[in-house]
Design a protein around this motif. Structure first.
Motif, PDB file in Angstrom:
ATOM      1  N   GLU A 312       0.843  -1.218   0.000  1.00 58.46           N
ATOM      2  CA  GLU A 312       0.000   0.000   0.000  1.00 58.46           C
ATOM      3  C   GLU A 312       0.869   1.255   0.000  1.00 58.46           C
ATOM      4  N   LEU A 313       2.007   1.206   0.709  1.00 52.64           N
ATOM      5  CA  LEU A 313       2.855   2.400   0.776  1.00 52.64           C
ATOM      6  C   LEU A 313       3.593   2.611  -0.543  1.00 52.64           C
ATOM      7  N   ALA A 314       4.069   1.513  -1.147  1.00 48.65           N
ATOM      8  CA  ALA A 314       4.758   1.650  -2.446  1.00 48.65           C
ATOM      9  C   ALA A 314       3.777   2.175  -3.503  1.00 48.65           C
ATOM     10  N   ASP A 315       2.515   1.726  -3.429  1.00 47.05           N
ATOM     11  CA  ASP A 315       1.489   2.215  -4.376  1.00 47.05           C
ATOM     12  C   ASP A 315       1.241   3.694  -4.154  1.00 47.05           C
ATOM     13  N   TYR A 316       0.992   4.051  -2.886  1.00 49.18           N
ATOM     14  CA  TYR A 316       0.673   5.450  -2.567  1.00 49.18           C
ATOM     15  C   TYR A 316       1.822   6.372  -2.951  1.00 49.18           C
ATOM     16  N   LYS A 317       3.037   5.939  -2.687  1.00 46.58           N
ATOM     17  CA  LYS A 317       4.190   6.777  -2.989  1.00 46.58           C
ATOM     18  C   LYS A 317       4.525   6.759  -4.483  1.00 46.58           C
ATOM     19  N   GLY A 318       3.854   5.904  -5.228  1.00 49.38           N
ATOM     20  CA  GLY A 318       3.912   5.984  -6.685  1.00 49.38           C
ATOM     21  C   GLY A 318       5.106   5.304  -7.333  1.00 49.38           C
ATOM     22  N   PHE A 319       5.788   4.393  -6.616  1.00 47.31           N
ATOM     23  CA  PHE A 319       6.928   3.749  -7.284  1.00 47.31           C
ATOM     24  C   PHE A 319       6.785   2.232  -7.393  1.00 47.31           C
ATOM     25  N   ALA A 320       5.548   1.725  -7.171  1.00 45.38           N
ATOM     26  CA  ALA A 320       5.349   0.274  -7.224  1.00 45.38           C
ATOM     27  C   ALA A 320       5.820  -0.284  -8.568  1.00 45.38           C
ATOM     28  N   VAL A 321       5.578   0.467  -9.647  1.00 42.01           N
ATOM     29  CA  VAL A 321       5.908  -0.034 -10.988  1.00 42.01           C
ATOM     30  C   VAL A 321       7.419  -0.274 -11.132  1.00 42.01           C
ATOM     31  N   ASN A 322       8.221   0.517 -10.443  1.00 36.09           N
ATOM     32  CA  ASN A 322       9.683   0.371 -10.577  1.00 36.09           C
ATOM     33  C   ASN A 322      10.334  -0.333  -9.379  1.00 36.09           C
ATOM     34  N   ARG A 323       9.508  -0.769  -8.425  1.00 31.76           N
ATOM     35  CA  ARG A 323      10.121  -1.357  -7.232  1.00 31.76           C
ATOM     36  C   ARG A 323      11.038  -2.539  -7.573  1.00 31.76           C
ATOM     37  N   PRO A 324      10.638  -3.482  -8.417  1.00 32.28           N
ATOM     38  CA  PRO A 324      11.531  -4.628  -8.661  1.00 32.28           C
ATOM     39  C   PRO A 324      12.911  -4.212  -9.178  1.00 32.28           C
ATOM     40  N   VAL A 325      12.945  -3.282 -10.114  1.00 29.34           N
ATOM     41  CA  VAL A 325      14.247  -2.916 -10.691  1.00 29.34           C
ATOM     42  C   VAL A 325      15.082  -2.117  -9.675  1.00 29.34           C
ATOM     43  N   ILE A 326      14.414  -1.317  -8.853  1.00 23.60           N
ATOM     44  CA  ILE A 326      15.126  -0.562  -7.811  1.00 23.60           C
ATOM     45  C   ILE A 326      15.717  -1.525  -6.786  1.00 23.60           C
TER      46      ILE A 326
END
Ligand code: HEM
Length: 343
Positions: A312-326
């Motif tokens: 929920e926090l990664a979604d809200y902060k807007g970086f869920a789409v890039n989380r795996p590569v980060i």
């Protein structure tokens, strides 16, 4: 202290950079290997030299370029600065607080001379020399809040306190993490925080509001907040989402180190003397992952925080789409060593 101001941009060709000194003083926000919202407030006391907590309003190498970026944003969209009519006195309070702080903390850059209500302000980095009458807005080129926040890094919300609540009745907001002053103007503390996940159920906002309403003039407070931003862009506003939203899709495993930034907000809270309003400066610091991992304990810790952050926090902060590569990039900088509490 001497500051060399960078000539850099926060849009288009993105020439922003951090010097080695700026990296060394970056306000890394995590004091443990995981993260969840909390009422993480502390007194805004003078911190160690060489940190952004050393003075009341930190001025750093990005000052001049940030002010230029603010000017561009305001020219394109004047509604980024708004002040409801009853907030003018709070604007003067804020102007006084910032001018006195800057003149005392950076005497080689700023000067303030007061003869009764006849004031003389000198801002050397921006080449400003202004005489005006304190309390008379016709003697300044803008209203008092706009005048001074065009010369101060970070966003500013100015809250009126009434009915046991805080109301967002004025602000200068050009470097925000995806929220809109024009949308939030006139809202109260619970209303503007409505989109935040989890924190309401955890009782965080009730406790935070209670704390804020008791802040007095002698005891400013601070907290850190953070998010992730692609490219060193200050204006990540909903109004301009069409410009920066698509940039999220440009992250690859080759460029993530250079293009992905940790964005840290140093938020401070100030009771203003005449209006009893609360000033809320939100100072933004950006660092890309490549620079961040040059401090091994930061790379190691950010890896663990982002890997384990609730969805929920990664979604809200807007970086869920890039989380795996980060997370994949950062994992190469995590040797698995144990870390200790503290920054
Ligand atoms: C987020 C304003 C004080 C906790 C936000 C947002 C705004 C905001 C506009 C974005 C909401 C959105 O998504 O549209 C303010 C103002 C404050 C204040 C003006 C001063 C009066 C606090 C305090 C806390 C807090 C004292 C203490 C816990 C949070 C949290 C988020 C948030 C946890 C989500 C941030 C994230 O995940 O990136 N705030 N806030 N706020 N605020 Fe505040």
């Amino acid at each position: 202290m001497t500051i060399r101001f960078n000539d850099e941009t926060f849009r288009d060709d993105y020439t922003f950079f951090n010097s080695p000194e700026a990296i060394a003083r970056f306000p890394f926000p995590f004091d443990r290997d995981d993260y969840m919202y909390s009422v993480n407030m502390e007194p805004h006391k003078t911190g160690p030299e060489g940190t952004p907590f050393n003075v009341r309003f930190d001025v750093d190498e990005h000052y001049v370029s940030e002010m230029r970026d603010r000017e561009i944003t305001l020219t394109e969209d004047p509604l980024r600065c708004q002040s409801l009519p009853h907030m003018e006195l709070a604007g003067w309070d804020l102007l006084e607080l910032i001018m006195r702080s800057k003149a005392e903390d950076y005497p080689e850059l700023f000067e303030l001379h007061c003869d009764g209500d006849r004031w003389h302000w000198i801002n050397r980095p921006l080449g400003i020399d202004q005489r005006f009458t304190f309390g008379d807005a016709t003697t300044l080129p803008y209203g008092p809040m706009e005048y001074i926040t065009r010369q101060a890094q970070g966003d500013f919300a100015v809250l009126d306190q009434r009915e046991d609540n805080l109301w967002m009745d004025a602000g200068m907001v050009t470097s925000q993490a995806d929220w809109s002053l024009d949308f939030d103007i006139g809202m109260n503390f619970f209303e503007w925080h409505a989109p935040v996940p989890k924190a309401h159920e955890m009782g965080i906002f009730q406790r935070a509001l209670k704390f804020l309403m008791q802040i007095n003039q002698d005891n400013p407070a601070r907290r850190l907040n953070w998010t992730m931003t692609v490219n060193p862009r200050l204006d990540t506003s909903p109004e301009n989402y069409h410009k920066w939203g698509p940039e999220k899709r440009t992250i690859t495993s080759e460029n993530v180190g250079q293009k992905q930034y940790l964005r840290v907000e140093l938020q401070t809270f100030w009771r203003l003397p005449r209006s009893n309003a609360l000033a809320f400066p939100i100072r933004c610091y950006l660092i890309n992952l490549e620079d961040l991992v040059s401090v091994p304990k930061w790379g190691r810790r950010l890896h663990r925080v982002l890997r384990d952050l609730p969805d929920e926090l990664a979604d809200y902060k807007g970086f869920a789409v890039n989380r795996p590569v980060i997370v994949d990039y950062l994992s190469q900088h995590d040797d698995g060593a144990a870390t200790s509490a503290g920054i």
